[in-house]
Write a protein that holds these residues in place. Structure first.
Motif, short mmCIF file in Angstrom:
data_model
loop_
_atom_site.label_atom_id
_atom_site.label_comp_id
_atom_site.label_asym_id
_atom_site.label_seq_id
_atom_site.Cartn_x
_atom_site.Cartn_y
_atom_site.Cartn_z
N TRP A 1 0.83 -1.21 0.00
CA TRP A 1 0.00 0.00 0.00
C TRP A 1 0.87 1.26 0.00
N LEU A 2 2.00 1.21 0.71
CA LEU A 2 2.92 2.35 0.75
C LEU A 2 3.66 2.55 -0.58
N GLY A 3 3.53 1.59 -1.49
CA GLY A 3 4.23 1.69 -2.77
C GLY A 3 5.60 1.07 -2.77
N ILE A 4 5.87 0.25 -1.75
CA ILE A 4 7.17 -0.41 -1.63
C ILE A 4 7.14 -1.76 -2.34
N ARG B 1 -4.68 3.81 7.28
CA ARG B 1 -5.31 3.36 6.04
C ARG B 1 -6.82 3.32 6.19
N ALA B 2 -7.27 2.74 7.30
CA ALA B 2 -8.71 2.61 7.55
C ALA B 2 -9.39 3.97 7.67
N GLU B 3 -8.63 4.97 8.13
CA GLU B 3 -9.20 6.31 8.31
C GLU B 3 -9.11 7.16 7.05
N GLY B 4 -8.62 6.56 5.96
CA GLY B 4 -8.61 7.26 4.68
C GLY B 4 -7.33 7.98 4.32
N ALA B 5 -6.25 7.76 5.07
CA ALA B 5 -4.97 8.39 4.74
C ALA B 5 -4.43 7.80 3.44
N THR B 6 -3.57 8.54 2.77
CA THR B 6 -2.92 8.07 1.56
C THR B 6 -1.45 7.78 1.85
N PRO B 7 -0.78 7.05 0.97
CA PRO B 7 0.66 6.83 1.16
C PRO B 7 1.43 8.15 1.23
N GLU B 8 0.98 9.15 0.47
CA GLU B 8 1.64 10.46 0.51
C GLU B 8 1.47 11.11 1.88
N ASP B 9 0.31 10.88 2.51
CA ASP B 9 0.11 11.40 3.87
C ASP B 9 1.12 10.79 4.83
N ILE B 10 1.34 9.49 4.71
CA ILE B 10 2.30 8.80 5.59
C ILE B 10 3.69 9.37 5.38
N ARG B 11 4.07 9.58 4.13
CA ARG B 11 5.38 10.16 3.85
C ARG B 11 5.55 11.51 4.51
#
Length: 287
Positions: free
Chosen positions: A61-64, A272-282
């Motif tokens: 999901w993170l794109g890794i 993820r469940a709360e709707g965050a995106t991988p870009e948000d995590i970054r």
């Protein structure tokens, strides 16, 4: 460049794991290198298949992406046993029957009330069991096994041990970290290399696994910086290559405390469940 991410399937990945995995992945991709995944399921009592599957899901999901089939420590027991038996035959190991209470009692005996010494592997073992066993016998399976650090350093035959650090403990300036070999005996002591329930330890398995995967650059948290001298000693002892090391800062909560598996509020799956995106995590981890 060959980097790796080596999580344990004992709980959900949190923001700290995301930072370390993304950093190792990005560094490899930036120079056309290779990124590998290793599942460190050395803790058989806490490792779960569902946590392993969630590792794959969160990373994807993170794109890794990883460039080879992940390896598991539980599949590499013969390699750990072989290294242990080699060191046993070189008379560099011994069985230990001490528990933590025994060690504390032995350390407290000479100077009652004096705080015992700690090293990067915890309490510095006083050597209670070091001379209790005939080391010419067969390897004692199912025992706690310690490394006789003084004999190990003598066997290495080097005055100094060093590794190249490229990360934040040295202010982002690549430099060799050098430790006098004699200091390792006094500041680390006789570490455990094998436990009763698993033929290996974190220190032994990580050194053997990094060599088996051809890791050139170890990217991991600054909490393991001091332990690297243990790994360099084991690499010298087992005639293995020493990678470059990059120890990064730790992701902490609002109170400055480092994140742990039990801190589910920072779990990637929760974001993820709360709707965050991988870009948000970054963005959250400063990437």
């Amino acid at each position: 460049m060959i980097t790796r991410f080596a999580p344990s399937p004992t709980g959900p990945l949190h923001l700290g794991h995301a930072y370390s995995a993304l950093l190792a992945h990005d560094m490899a991709r930036a120079c056309g290198g290779t990124f590998l995944l290793r599942i460190e399921d050395i803790d058989s009592t806490r490792s779960r298949p569902e946590w392993e599957q969630q590792i794959y899901d969160d990373l994807q999901w993170l794109g890794i992406t990883w460039d080879a089939e992940p390896i598991r420590q539980s599949d590499r027991l013969p390699s750990y046993k072989s290294a242990l038996k080699e060191l046993w035959h070189r008379q560099l190991l011994y069985p230990c029957t001490c528990n933590r209470k025994d060690i504390l009692a032995a350390l407290d005996a000479p100077q009652e009330g004096v705080e015992p010494d700690y090293g990067p592997d915890g309490l510095i073992y006083p050597g209670t069991c070091r001379d209790k066993t005939n080391r010419n016998t067969a390897y004692p399976d199912g025992s706690v096994i310690r490394l006789d650090m003084a004999k190990a350093i003598a066997a290495i035959g080097q005055d100094q041990l060093h590794f190249l650090e490229t990360g934040e403990p040295v202010d982002h300036k690549a430099q060799f970290i050098t430790t006098p070999a004699s200091d390792i005996t006094s500041t680390i002591g006789d570490i455990i290399l094998s436990r009763k329930d698993f033929p290996g330890s974190y220190h032994l398995s990580v050194v053997l696994d990094d060599a088996a995967q051809g890791i050139t650059d170890v990217i991991r948290g600054a909490d393991l910086f001091e332990a690297t001298q243990i790994h360099v000693a084991l690499q010298a002892l087992l005639d293995l290559p020493t990678p470059r090391y990059h120890h990064h800062h730790l992701i902490r909560d609002d109170n400055g405390k480092r994140l742990a598996k039990r801190d589910d509020a920072r779990a990637i799956s929760k974001y993820r469940a709360e709707g965050a995106t991988p870009e948000d995590i970054r963005r959250m981890v400063g990437l």
